[in-house]
Enzyme design. Sequence first.
Site, mmCIF file in Angstrom:
data_model
loop_
_atom_site.group_PDB
_atom_site.id
_atom_site.type_symbol
_atom_site.label_atom_id
_atom_site.label_comp_id
_atom_site.label_asym_id
_atom_site.label_seq_id
_atom_site.Cartn_x
_atom_site.Cartn_y
_atom_site.Cartn_z
ATOM 1 N N PRO A 96 1.014 -1.211 -0.138
ATOM 2 C CG PRO A 96 -0.173 -1.204 1.974
ATOM 3 C CD PRO A 96 0.598 -2.157 1.277
ATOM 4 C CD GLU A 98 2.165 -3.996 10.260
ATOM 5 O OE1 GLU A 98 2.437 -2.754 10.010
ATOM 6 O OE2 GLU A 98 1.226 -4.504 10.631
ATOM 7 N NE ARG A 105 -8.044 -7.102 -20.414
ATOM 8 C CZ ARG A 105 -7.871 -5.954 -20.992
ATOM 9 N NH1 ARG A 105 -7.190 -5.063 -20.835
ATOM 10 N NH2 ARG A 105 -9.044 -5.762 -21.827
ATOM 11 C CG ASP A 138 -9.421 -2.208 -22.474
ATOM 12 O OD1 ASP A 138 -10.600 -2.534 -22.524
ATOM 13 O OD2 ASP A 138 -8.390 -2.881 -22.241
HETATM 14 N N1 ADE Z 1 -0.678 -5.088 0.093
HETATM 15 C C1 ADE Z 1 -1.457 -4.608 0.985
HETATM 16 N N2 ADE Z 1 -2.199 -3.648 0.625
HETATM 17 C C2 ADE Z 1 -2.038 -3.566 -0.806
HETATM 18 C C3 ADE Z 1 -2.347 -2.641 -1.815
HETATM 19 N N3 ADE Z 1 -3.356 -1.831 -1.517
HETATM 20 N N4 ADE Z 1 -1.734 -2.728 -3.017
HETATM 21 C C4 ADE Z 1 -0.966 -3.572 -3.196
HETATM 22 N N5 ADE Z 1 -0.583 -4.521 -2.424
HETATM 23 C C5 ADE Z 1 -1.032 -4.282 -1.199
#
Ligand code: ADE
Length: 251
Positions: A98, A125, A167, A182
């Site tokens: 994230p 984490e 794809r 797309d």
């Molecule tokens: N791992 C945990 N959350 C994630 C996210 N939002 N995007 C990519 N990998 C992740």
Amino acid sequence: MPTSNAHPQLRIDIVSIFPDYLAPLELSLVGKAREAGQIDVRIHDLRDCTQDRHRTVDDTPYGGGPGMVMLPEPWGDALDSILGSDPSRTPVLVVPTPSGERFTQAHAAKWALGDWLIFACGRYEGIDSRVMEHFGERIHVAEVSLGDYVLAGGEVAALAVTEAVVRLLPGVLGNSESVVDDSFAPGRMADLVEGPVYTKPPLWRGLEVPEVLLSGHHGRIEAWRLEQAHERTRTRRPDLHGETPSGDMAD
Ligand code: ADE
């Protein structure tokens, strides 16, 4: 197995502590591309690269705080072994997190031109940062996020990125034209999401298909589709449209 003539076969390695999570890669479009030899997918269990009896992959974070961090040693061994298996290819190490840069269609398009993706799926984490630092000195490392929310691990993101890339490979989609319209496709759709689509019957539960789509007039249909794409982008994705989102999350 035959491969697409001009394009090199794309190799995809995925390292995870939950290899079974990647089972959907045997299905549908990606599964068919594997069967056709267009891609070579190899899934690895990180625990096979641990040295202790308990097959430990994590420990507490230095500096304190909640959760666990993935140990660098198993990751180093797993990635060394994968990289050493084919010195002729140019890999990109994709680390879903994230805290990465946002994964976009542009990444997918670029990686579809390459010949090797290696995914490092973290849990807990995350992975000790020295893993990305070390391999970043040897190969290209891309830490990418699917969006502004937190998943339990990188596996779902690896599935999503793999599908987005595969794809786009030549010969994977039946109709080679179909990626052009797309959402986010390079060209006129670059900053647009696709508008609504319809099929038969022309009248369903009192709802009609927009007349223009039944007109057979290709010019008008194209213009209508573009207009709808702009309208949807304006209302649903003001961030793409160059307008400031309202910030109102009430609905
Ligand atoms: N791992 C945990 N959350 C994630 C996210 N939002 N995007 C990519 N990998 C992740």
